[in-house]
Motif scaffolding. Structure first.
Motif, PDB file in Angstrom:
ATOM      1  N   ARG A  18       0.809  -0.910   0.132  1.00 59.99           N
ATOM      2  CA  ARG A  18      -0.160  -0.254   0.337  1.00 59.99           C
ATOM      3  C   ARG A  18       0.564   1.057  -0.165  1.00 59.99           C
ATOM      4  O   ARG A  18       1.827   1.831   1.090  1.00 59.99           O
ATOM      5  N   SER A  20       1.659   4.927  -0.269  1.00 63.63           N
ATOM      6  CA  SER A  20       0.866   6.007   1.000  1.00 63.63           C
ATOM      7  C   SER A  20       1.639   7.780   0.226  1.00 63.63           C
ATOM      8  O   SER A  20       2.790   8.197   0.529  1.00 63.63           O
ATOM      9  N   ILE A  50      -7.070  10.273  -9.410  1.00 62.34           N
ATOM     10  CA  ILE A  50      -8.533  10.088  -9.183  1.00 62.34           C
ATOM     11  C   ILE A  50      -8.529  11.524  -8.884  1.00 62.34           C
ATOM     12  O   ILE A  50      -7.738  12.506  -8.528  1.00 62.34           O
ATOM     13  N   GLY A  54     -13.186  12.473  -6.911  1.00 61.73           N
ATOM     14  CA  GLY A  54     -13.727  10.752  -6.988  1.00 61.73           C
ATOM     15  C   GLY A  54     -13.763   9.653  -8.516  1.00 61.73           C
ATOM     16  O   GLY A  54     -13.745   8.638  -8.211  1.00 61.73           O
ATOM     17  N   ILE A  56     -12.347   7.805 -10.866  1.00 62.47           N
ATOM     18  CA  ILE A  56     -10.915   7.370 -10.857  1.00 62.47           C
ATOM     19  C   ILE A  56     -10.713   6.386 -12.654  1.00 62.47           C
ATOM     20  O   ILE A  56     -11.970   6.864 -13.495  1.00 62.47           O
ATOM     21  N   THR A  67      -6.127  -0.638  -6.555  1.00 61.98           N
ATOM     22  CA  THR A  67      -7.012   0.610  -5.689  1.00 61.98           C
ATOM     23  C   THR A  67      -6.702   1.506  -5.590  1.00 61.98           C
ATOM     24  O   THR A  67      -5.730   1.950  -4.330  1.00 61.98           O
ATOM     25  N   SER A  69      -7.121   5.356  -3.693  1.00 63.21           N
ATOM     26  CA  SER A  69      -8.310   6.538  -2.502  1.00 63.21           C
ATOM     27  C   SER A  69      -7.668   7.130  -2.925  1.00 63.21           C
ATOM     28  O   SER A  69      -6.339   7.034  -3.288  1.00 63.21           O
ATOM     29  N   ARG A  70      -8.899   7.985  -2.279  1.00 60.00           N
ATOM     30  CA  ARG A  70      -7.763   9.900  -1.444  1.00 60.00           C
ATOM     31  C   ARG A  70      -8.684  10.100  -0.211  1.00 60.00           C
ATOM     32  O   ARG A  70     -10.282  10.339  -0.705  1.00 60.00           O
ATOM     33  N   ASP A  71      -8.185  10.884   0.790  1.00 64.87           N
ATOM     34  CA  ASP A  71      -8.728  11.429   1.785  1.00 64.87           C
ATOM     35  C   ASP A  71      -8.022  12.940   1.541  1.00 64.87           C
ATOM     36  O   ASP A  71      -7.545  13.599   1.463  1.00 64.87           O
ATOM     37  N   VAL A  77      -3.779  10.658  -0.523  1.00 58.26           N
ATOM     38  CA  VAL A  77      -4.118  10.128  -2.128  1.00 58.26           C
ATOM     39  C   VAL A  77      -3.443   8.847  -1.610  1.00 58.26           C
ATOM     40  O   VAL A  77      -1.876   8.465  -0.852  1.00 58.26           O
ATOM     41  N   TYR A  78      -3.674   7.171  -1.618  1.00 58.16           N
ATOM     42  CA  TYR A  78      -3.262   6.159  -1.978  1.00 58.16           C
ATOM     43  C   TYR A  78      -3.173   5.542  -3.159  1.00 58.16           C
ATOM     44  O   TYR A  78      -4.126   5.437  -4.108  1.00 58.16           O
ATOM     45  N   GLN A  80      -3.627   1.086  -2.912  1.00 60.21           N
ATOM     46  CA  GLN A  80      -3.359  -0.800  -2.586  1.00 60.21           C
ATOM     47  C   GLN A  80      -2.925  -1.510  -3.635  1.00 60.21           C
ATOM     48  O   GLN A  80      -3.953  -1.980  -4.302  1.00 60.21           O
TER      49      GLN A  80
END
Length: 120
Positions: A18, A20, A50, A54, A56, A67, A69-71, A77-78, A80
């Protein structure tokens, strides 16, 4: 602005990692974020992006395995990465398109890169 990436390493084929990345500094608007990679002798290629809303996009070779994703609250941003293959071996770079001031245009920023090595 700095993009600090982490999470790379050495893993056997079929394993997971993963990644980050956090954007810090003076940021007015953070638009798309994403990951690119560059293997020795190859050009840097898009892995996944992304948008702030949201939306993608994945490169075909990682669909179903990676996968993104983001916060938005943390400007992170991540990525996986599952079912890793030796051909995923590369330096992975975090990317963010952002503007620092209300009337300034956005532009891309890059992280320092993190090595991902997948052994067979």
């Amino acid at each position: 602005v700095q993009l600090q990436a982490s999470g790379g390493g050495l893993v056997q084929a079929g394993g997971s990692l993963r990644l980050s990345c956090e954007a810090s500094g003076r940021i007015f608007r953070l638009n798309s974020m994403g990951w690119f990679r560059q293997a020795p002798g190859n050009q840097r290629e898009l892995v996944a992006t992304i948008s702030s809303g949201g939306r993608i996009n994945y490169t075909d070779s990682v669909k179903g395995r990676f996968t993104i994703s983001r916060d938005n609250a943390k400007n992170r941003v991540y990525l996986q990465m599952n079912s890793l293959k030796p051909e995923d071996t590369a330096v992975y770079y975090c990317n963010a398109d952002l503007s620092q001031l209300p009337l300034s245009p956005s532009r891309p920023y890059w992280g320092q890169g993190t090595q991902v090595t997948v052994s067979s």
